[in-house]
Design an enzyme around this catalytic site. Structure first.
Site, PDB file in Angstrom:
ATOM      1  N   ARG A  37       0.805  -1.222   0.000  1.00 39.52           N
ATOM      2  CA  ARG A  37       0.000   0.000   0.000  1.00 39.52           C
ATOM      3  C   ARG A  37       0.841   1.277   0.000  1.00 39.52           C
ATOM      4  O   ARG A  37       0.368   2.329  -0.437  1.00 39.52           O
ATOM      5  CB  ARG A  37      -0.952   0.000   1.197  1.00 39.52           C
ATOM      6  N   ASP A 139     -15.371   8.978   9.520  1.00 40.83           N
ATOM      7  CA  ASP A 139     -14.301   8.028   9.239  1.00 40.83           C
ATOM      8  C   ASP A 139     -12.965   8.729   9.434  1.00 40.83           C
ATOM      9  O   ASP A 139     -12.879   9.964   9.328  1.00 40.83           O
ATOM     10  CB  ASP A 139     -14.411   7.494   7.804  1.00 40.83           C
TER      11      ASP A 139
END
Length: 268
Positions: A37, A139
């Site tokens: 990632r 979030d």
């Protein structure tokens, strides 16, 4: 520029980094996830090691890059109407609110790309119409919040939406947008999205009838779970419900909430 492999020492440092930044306890054996990632960020900055990237993240002049790293390392798997029993309960509570002529406030505490808060909004709009109801989606990842606000998804994501709600609240993409769907503007405007780290002191959000905290605690250690639930309890009204993932439990975490069914808890 060639990028060297992520060393065990660097991985341990990233485990500490994501714990400090987001409260997430990253399990051993996730080296491939971290390197996969973050590899593009090393290439972007022309860095030759993950240690160099970590030192960049620790530099206060690179706060924007810090948020990018947190976005990339937090998992955001979600889909519409996940765990139908929770939405059956939500509909029942909305019907009770309609009969009592009162509103509802629901918080999707880890809203990811928006499928959960929009599912909530569809149920409330279906039962309460244009009445007094609110949905908050929060979030830690700004990247997924941007996608959530757009409400634009591949059509295959619609498979979990009941057909009547899909027809009422979603638009089918045409032309160059074929194969996609868009949550209608009126419904999108009823959902508020906010960037929020659940492991830090919470702002004044008011109280909620239902809080969705599903598949979040699996990433936290026991003490972090206890602190998180205690923090959210202050925003859950008496008689309100906390919904967690079907593989999660509040055993040894909080004994003030009453278990109604697996993954469903009620505040006395």
């Amino acid at each position: 520029m060639a990028v060297v492999a992520l060393t065990n020492k660097e991985f341990s440092q990233f485990q500490r980094f994501i714990y400090d930044a987001a409260g997430i306890s990253m399990a051993d054996g996730k080296q491939a996830l971290v390197s996969g990632r973050l590899a593009k960020r090393l290439a972007h900055h022309q860095l030759s090691s993950y240690g160099d990237y970590l030192r960049m993240l620790e530099n206060r002049d690179h706060s924007g890059e810090l948020q990018i790293a947190v976005d990339l390392l937090t998992t955001n798997e979600t889909y519409f109407f996940r765990e139908p029993k929770h939405f059956a309960l939500l509909r029942e509570l909305a019907e009770q609110a309609r009969a009592a002529r009162r509103g509802m406030r629901v918080w999707s505490a880890a809203s990811s790309t928006g499928e959960e808060p929009y599912s909530i909004a569809m149920v409330l709009a279906d039962v309460l119409g244009e009445g007094a109801w609110e949905v908050l989606g929060t979030d830690i990842s700004t990247r997924v919040l941007e996608r959530a606000r757009r409400g634009h998804y591949p059509m295959e994501r619609a498979s979990g939406i009941p057909l009547d709600l899909l027809r009422r609240f979603c638009l089918k993409g045409q032309g160059k947008e074929a194969g996609t769907m868009l949550v209608e503007k009126a419904l999108r405007q009823r959902v508020q999205f906010m960037h929020l780290n659940l492991n830090q002191p919470l702002p004044k959000l008011g109280s909620f009838d239902v809080i969705f905290l599903r598949n979040v605690m699996i990433y936290f250690n026991l003490e972090t779970k206890r602190q998180l639930v205690a923090r959210l309890m202050t925003h859950l009204r008496p008689g309100g419900y906390l919904l967690i993932g079907h593989s999660e439990t509040l055993n040894d975490i909080n004994d003030a909430l009453q278990a109604v069914a697996p993954s469903i808890y009620r505040k006395p």
